[in-house]
Motif scaffolding. Sequence first.
Motif, PDB file in Angstrom:
ATOM      1  N   VAL A   1      34.200  40.195  74.014  1.00 24.52           N
ATOM      2  CA  VAL A   1      34.504  40.581  72.640  1.00 24.52           C
ATOM      3  C   VAL A   1      36.009  40.474  72.407  1.00 24.52           C
ATOM      4  O   VAL A   1      36.814  40.693  73.309  1.00 24.52           O
ATOM      5  CB  VAL A   1      33.999  41.999  72.316  1.00 24.52           C
ATOM      6  CG1 VAL A   1      32.496  42.047  72.358  1.00 24.52           C
ATOM      7  CG2 VAL A   1      34.594  43.041  73.229  1.00 24.52           C
ATOM      8  N   PHE A   2      36.358  40.112  71.173  1.00 28.63           N
ATOM      9  CA  PHE A   2      37.737  39.836  70.809  1.00 28.63           C
ATOM     10  C   PHE A   2      38.136  40.614  69.568  1.00 28.63           C
ATOM     11  O   PHE A   2      37.326  40.817  68.663  1.00 28.63           O
ATOM     12  CB  PHE A   2      37.903  38.338  70.492  1.00 28.63           C
ATOM     13  CG  PHE A   2      37.501  37.436  71.614  1.00 28.63           C
ATOM     14  CD1 PHE A   2      38.433  36.979  72.527  1.00 28.63           C
ATOM     15  CD2 PHE A   2      36.176  37.040  71.763  1.00 28.63           C
ATOM     16  CE1 PHE A   2      38.058  36.145  73.564  1.00 28.63           C
ATOM     17  CE2 PHE A   2      35.796  36.203  72.791  1.00 28.63           C
ATOM     18  CZ  PHE A   2      36.733  35.756  73.701  1.00 28.63           C
ATOM     19  N   ARG A   3      39.389  41.008  69.517  1.00 27.80           N
ATOM     20  CA  ARG A   3      39.930  41.616  68.298  1.00 27.80           C
ATOM     21  C   ARG A   3      40.143  40.530  67.253  1.00 27.80           C
ATOM     22  O   ARG A   3      39.819  40.685  66.095  1.00 27.80           O
ATOM     23  CB  ARG A   3      41.250  42.323  68.596  1.00 27.80           C
ATOM     24  CG  ARG A   3      41.826  42.988  67.349  1.00 27.80           C
ATOM     25  CD  ARG A   3      42.951  43.946  67.660  1.00 27.80           C
ATOM     26  NE  ARG A   3      42.412  45.106  68.350  1.00 27.80           N
ATOM     27  CZ  ARG A   3      42.945  45.631  69.448  1.00 27.80           C
ATOM     28  NH1 ARG A   3      44.024  45.113  69.978  1.00 27.80           N
ATOM     29  NH2 ARG A   3      42.411  46.679  70.007  1.00 27.80           N
TER      30      ARG A   3
ATOM     31  N   GLY B   1      37.620  45.846  81.223  1.00 26.75           N
ATOM     32  CA  GLY B   1      38.657  45.947  80.208  1.00 26.75           C
ATOM     33  C   GLY B   1      39.592  44.753  80.208  1.00 26.75           C
ATOM     34  O   GLY B   1      39.504  43.846  81.041  1.00 26.75           O
ATOM     35  N   GLU B   2      40.525  44.787  79.290  1.00 27.37           N
ATOM     36  CA  GLU B   2      41.453  43.683  79.061  1.00 27.37           C
ATOM     37  C   GLU B   2      42.266  43.332  80.300  1.00 27.37           C
ATOM     38  O   GLU B   2      42.535  42.176  80.562  1.00 27.37           O
ATOM     39  CB  GLU B   2      42.383  44.057  77.904  1.00 27.37           C
ATOM     40  CG  GLU B   2      43.143  42.911  77.321  1.00 27.37           C
ATOM     41  CD  GLU B   2      43.863  43.305  76.051  1.00 27.37           C
ATOM     42  OE1 GLU B   2      44.308  42.384  75.359  1.00 27.37           O
ATOM     43  OE2 GLU B   2      43.975  44.495  75.749  1.00 27.37           O
ATOM     44  N   GLY B   3      42.644  44.304  81.077  1.00 30.22           N
ATOM     45  CA  GLY B   3      43.442  44.050  82.270  1.00 30.22           C
ATOM     46  C   GLY B   3      42.620  43.692  83.495  1.00 30.22           C
ATOM     47  O   GLY B   3      43.151  43.576  84.593  1.00 30.22           O
ATOM     48  N   GLY B   4      41.308  43.534  83.330  1.00 29.46           N
ATOM     49  CA  GLY B   4      40.444  43.215  84.459  1.00 29.46           C
ATOM     50  C   GLY B   4      39.911  44.425  85.193  1.00 29.46           C
ATOM     51  O   GLY B   4      39.247  44.292  86.220  1.00 29.46           O
TER      52      GLY B   4
ATOM     53  N   ASP C   1      42.691  35.561  70.437  1.00 31.11           N
ATOM     54  CA  ASP C   1      43.181  36.463  71.479  1.00 31.11           C
ATOM     55  C   ASP C   1      42.374  36.329  72.771  1.00 31.11           C
ATOM     56  O   ASP C   1      41.295  35.755  72.797  1.00 31.11           O
ATOM     57  CB  ASP C   1      43.077  37.917  71.017  1.00 31.11           C
ATOM     58  CG  ASP C   1      44.040  38.257  69.891  1.00 31.11           C
ATOM     59  OD1 ASP C   1      44.927  37.434  69.596  1.00 31.11           O
ATOM     60  OD2 ASP C   1      43.893  39.340  69.298  1.00 31.11           O
ATOM     61  N   ALA C   2      42.913  36.928  73.816  1.00 33.12           N
ATOM     62  CA  ALA C   2      42.154  37.087  75.062  1.00 33.12           C
ATOM     63  C   ALA C   2      41.093  38.149  74.817  1.00 33.12           C
ATOM     64  O   ALA C   2      41.243  38.991  73.931  1.00 33.12           O
ATOM     65  CB  ALA C   2      43.087  37.524  76.186  1.00 33.12           C
TER      66      ALA C   2
ATOM     67  N   ARG D   1      36.132  41.572  66.163  1.00 31.11           N
ATOM     68  CA  ARG D   1      35.944  40.565  65.129  1.00 31.11           C
ATOM     69  C   ARG D   1      35.176  39.326  65.590  1.00 31.11           C
ATOM     70  O   ARG D   1      34.677  38.579  64.786  1.00 31.11           O
ATOM     71  CB  ARG D   1      37.298  40.081  64.601  1.00 31.11           C
ATOM     72  CG  ARG D   1      38.211  41.144  64.090  1.00 31.11           C
ATOM     73  CD  ARG D   1      38.270  41.187  62.590  1.00 31.11           C
ATOM     74  NE  ARG D   1      39.270  42.069  62.027  1.00 31.11           N
ATOM     75  CZ  ARG D   1      39.366  43.363  62.195  1.00 31.11           C
ATOM     76  NH1 ARG D   1      38.547  43.975  62.995  1.00 31.11           N
ATOM     77  NH2 ARG D   1      40.283  44.087  61.605  1.00 31.11           N
ATOM     78  N   ASP D   2      35.118  39.092  66.890  1.00 27.48           N
ATOM     79  CA  ASP D   2      34.492  37.862  67.382  1.00 27.48           C
ATOM     80  C   ASP D   2      33.918  38.104  68.769  1.00 27.48           C
ATOM     81  O   ASP D   2      34.278  39.071  69.440  1.00 27.48           O
ATOM     82  CB  ASP D   2      35.545  36.746  67.445  1.00 27.48           C
ATOM     83  CG  ASP D   2      34.945  35.350  67.425  1.00 27.48           C
ATOM     84  OD1 ASP D   2      33.704  35.225  67.294  1.00 27.48           O
ATOM     85  OD2 ASP D   2      35.703  34.380  67.549  1.00 27.48           O
TER      86      ASP D   2
END
Length: 112
Positions: A55-57, A84-87, A61-62, A40-41
């Motif tokens: 990129v963000f949901r 990814g999200e966890g690095g 958010d992170a 979304r962002d």
Amino acid sequence: MSLDPHSSDASQAGPVFFDRQELGLVLRVYGRMVAAGEWRDYAMIGHKEVAEFAVFRRSGDAPLYRIEKRPALRLKQGQWAVIGEGGHVLKRGRDLAQVLRVFDSRKFTVVE
């Protein structure tokens, strides 16, 4: 000190950022994922050693994923990475189009 704009000293001056072609490839993937309702962002930033496209949901958010350009690694493992999200590095390489294939719908699904 050389004033040649293509010298290695000049390339280290200022922040790293995406050129037009690179940004076009990244935005094409971003648009596809937005159309699918997954993202979304986004945010872009250029640092001294790395350029990031996050990129963000949702905007608060992170980042879900970060697409990084690190020119210092171009001759080693490749200047492009998807993180990814966890690095965790999901894909790294020398060719941006190849690295962005990690987001192909056949190979990639978002898990909540």
